[in-house]
Design an enzyme around this catalytic site. Structure first.
Site, PDB file in Angstrom:
ATOM      1  N   ASP A 163     -54.875 -13.093  -2.145  1.00 19.30           N
ATOM      2  CA  ASP A 163     -55.399 -12.134  -1.175  1.00 19.30           C
ATOM      3  C   ASP A 163     -54.669 -12.349   0.146  1.00 19.30           C
ATOM      4  O   ASP A 163     -53.967 -13.364   0.330  1.00 19.30           O
ATOM      5  CB  ASP A 163     -56.907 -12.310  -0.984  1.00 19.30           C
ATOM      6  CG  ASP A 163     -57.533 -11.160  -0.197  1.00 19.30           C
ATOM      7  OD1 ASP A 163     -57.036 -10.022  -0.321  1.00 19.30           O
ATOM      8  OD2 ASP A 163     -58.496 -11.394   0.550  1.00 19.30           O
ATOM      9  N   GLU A 209     -55.043 -11.509   4.637  1.00 17.97           N
ATOM     10  CA  GLU A 209     -55.647 -10.903   5.823  1.00 17.97           C
ATOM     11  C   GLU A 209     -54.484 -10.526   6.729  1.00 17.97           C
ATOM     12  O   GLU A 209     -53.534 -11.302   6.875  1.00 17.97           O
ATOM     13  CB  GLU A 209     -56.590 -11.863   6.545  1.00 17.97           C
ATOM     14  CG  GLU A 209     -57.648 -12.506   5.663  1.00 17.97           C
ATOM     15  CD  GLU A 209     -58.659 -11.526   5.109  1.00 17.97           C
ATOM     16  OE1 GLU A 209     -58.740 -10.383   5.634  1.00 17.97           O
ATOM     17  OE2 GLU A 209     -59.356 -11.885   4.139  1.00 17.97           O
ATOM     18  N   ASP A 220     -51.905  -5.284   0.287  1.00 19.07           N
ATOM     19  CA  ASP A 220     -51.502  -6.681   0.089  1.00 19.07           C
ATOM     20  C   ASP A 220     -50.070  -6.766  -0.423  1.00 19.07           C
ATOM     21  O   ASP A 220     -49.303  -7.651  -0.015  1.00 19.07           O
ATOM     22  CB  ASP A 220     -52.441  -7.372  -0.911  1.00 19.07           C
ATOM     23  CG  ASP A 220     -53.860  -7.476  -0.396  1.00 19.07           C
ATOM     24  OD1 ASP A 220     -54.047  -8.006   0.713  1.00 19.07           O
ATOM     25  OD2 ASP A 220     -54.787  -7.035  -1.095  1.00 19.07           O
ATOM     26  N   TYR A 236     -65.166 -17.529   4.206  1.00 19.48           N
ATOM     27  CA  TYR A 236     -65.123 -16.113   3.829  1.00 19.48           C
ATOM     28  C   TYR A 236     -63.795 -15.799   3.142  1.00 19.48           C
ATOM     29  O   TYR A 236     -63.754 -15.127   2.097  1.00 19.48           O
ATOM     30  CB  TYR A 236     -65.290 -15.259   5.086  1.00 19.48           C
ATOM     31  CG  TYR A 236     -65.205 -13.768   4.860  1.00 19.48           C
ATOM     32  CD1 TYR A 236     -66.357 -13.021   4.626  1.00 19.48           C
ATOM     33  CD2 TYR A 236     -63.981 -13.104   4.902  1.00 19.48           C
ATOM     34  CE1 TYR A 236     -66.292 -11.639   4.438  1.00 19.48           C
ATOM     35  CE2 TYR A 236     -63.903 -11.729   4.704  1.00 19.48           C
ATOM     36  CZ  TYR A 236     -65.059 -11.014   4.471  1.00 19.48           C
ATOM     37  OH  TYR A 236     -64.984  -9.657   4.272  1.00 19.48           O
ATOM     38  N   ASP A 258     -62.727 -14.764  -1.108  1.00 17.57           N
ATOM     39  CA  ASP A 258     -61.994 -13.571  -1.523  1.00 17.57           C
ATOM     40  C   ASP A 258     -61.104 -13.831  -2.734  1.00 17.57           C
ATOM     41  O   ASP A 258     -60.681 -12.881  -3.405  1.00 17.57           O
ATOM     42  CB  ASP A 258     -61.135 -13.037  -0.371  1.00 17.57           C
ATOM     43  CG  ASP A 258     -61.937 -12.175   0.591  1.00 17.57           C
ATOM     44  OD1 ASP A 258     -63.081 -11.826   0.252  1.00 17.57           O
ATOM     45  OD2 ASP A 258     -61.416 -11.843   1.674  1.00 17.57           O
TER      46      ASP A 258
END
Length: 377
Positions: free
Chosen positions: A32, A34, A88, A154, A158
């Site tokens: 993943d 961010e 992504d 958090y 993911d």
């Protein structure tokens, strides 16, 4: 609640390579990212997460560049899991410079198993794992340092649950004979990601109102959007910061010949005329003087009775097959693809029927339906 796994913060090339070595023997790796994209065209990576069932690794791309070892892990190596992966994949293409393969997108997998074509990650985890994920950090500023422990937790979650989600999805796909469908769709997703990095001159085809323009206006819009795609990549700006689709469409519609006419186009501001006026007018001039034989015909009106008749008949075919499979109709065919088929039929051209597993399920019925509609007309 499943216990939180060990979280390892990676901010050196040596630590990243060591983490890669630790997961290299895994069959599946969850990934993943961010990222931040409000002021740039290219996504700015803020965090890279991966997990293979042991520790959750959080890579700080603000401190460590992608290493050759991690590139090999992304482009070769084990199966990679991502959820709703399109952005992504852009992050990895920009930061690592390689495609992610082999790849499974768990959102696509879920779409092939049920009637929700774009299930979110939190709902997916609830469905397969029975866990409720926290939402507190959804709008976090991931570029801030140091990240809080809550942010790290958090981010780790993911990827941690993706492995359990995929285990359930894979078993269900195999049971229903759809695993090969997913592999085909994800291979196409990787291919699309590779193609989308180039300004190939096809952005103009996304304009829903293209049929309202004449051939020279369409050519102007094509040239304007192609120019913009090259410029926003070069300058690393959001498209709208340079010129929106709506604005370029308005310019193409008016075909201005000078700065005064350009300035009179609705939405055009003086700074745009000053900075980009010469380039915009040159592109419009090229479209105005292009060889007529090279201009593409205007798309057919979607409001015409014949077009509506074709579309309605094909939708009936797609909806029936979707109901039989228990999936959303848009998983089988998008409206844009149906419109392309209708246009080809009405123009008497070759039919761009679906291929692959969708072709096996739909191509013959769609072709037969279009022939029947043609006979009625």
């Amino acid at each position: 609640m499943t216990p939180m796994p060990e979280i390892r913060w990676i901010d050196t090339p040596e630590a990243l390579d060591a983490a890669c070595a630790e997961v290299a023997g895994a069959e599946v790796i969850a990934l993943d990212t961010e990222f931040f994209r409000e002021r740039t065209f290219h996504p700015v990576p803020a965090l890279i997460q991966f997990c293979a069932g042991g520790p959750a690794f959080l890579v700080d791309p603000l401190e460590v560049a992608c290493t050759e070892t991690f590139r090999r892990l992304l482009a070769e190596g084990p199966l990679k899991l991502l959820h709703a992966s399109s952005e992504d994949l852009e992050v990895f293409a920009h930061w690592a410079g390689v495609p992610v393969a082999p790849l499974v997108d768990t959102q696509i997998a879920q779409a092939l198993l049920g009637e929700v074509p774009a299930m979110g990650y939190q709902k997916l985890v609830e469905h397969w794992v029975g866990e409720t994920l926290p939402k507190d950090e959804t709008r976090s500023n991931w570029l801030e340092r140091p990240l809080t422990e809550a942010q790290k937790a958090y981010a780790a979650l993911d990827v941690v649950y993706l492995l359990d989600v995929w285990a359930g999805q894979r078993e269900a796909l195999e049971r229903r004979g759809r695993l090969a469908w997913l592999e085909e769709d994800c291979a196409e997703l990787v291919a699309q990601a590779a193609r989308s990095d180039a300004a190939d001159g096809q952005w103009y085809l996304r304009q829903r109102n293209l049929w309202r323009l004449g051939p020279r206006q369409i050519e102007a819009y094509r040239r304007l959007t192609t120019w913009r795609e090259g410029e926003v990549r070069r300058r690393d700006l959001p498209r709208g910061w340079l010129a929106s689709d709506k604005l370029l469409y308005a310019i193409a519609e008016r075909l201005p010949e000078n700065r005064y006419e350009l300035a009179s186009v609705e939405g055009v501001k003086p700074p745009l005329v000053k900075r980009e006026g010469d380039a915009l007018l040159a592109l419009v001039k090229e479209a105005r003087h292009a060889d007529a034989a090279e201009l593409a015909p205007a798309p057919l009106s979607p409001l015409s009775p014949d077009f509506k008749r074709c579309l309605k008949a094909m939708k009936k075919v797609v909806n029936a097959e979707a109901e039989a499979l228990g999936v959303a109709p848009e998983v089988l065919m998008r409206r844009r693809d149906l419109e392309t088929l209708a246009s080809a039929k009405l123009r008497g051209g070759a039919l761009p029927l679906p291929t692959g597993w969708r072709g096996e399920r739909l191509a013959a019925a769609l072709e037969r339906t279009l022939n029947e509609v043609g006979e009625v007309a």
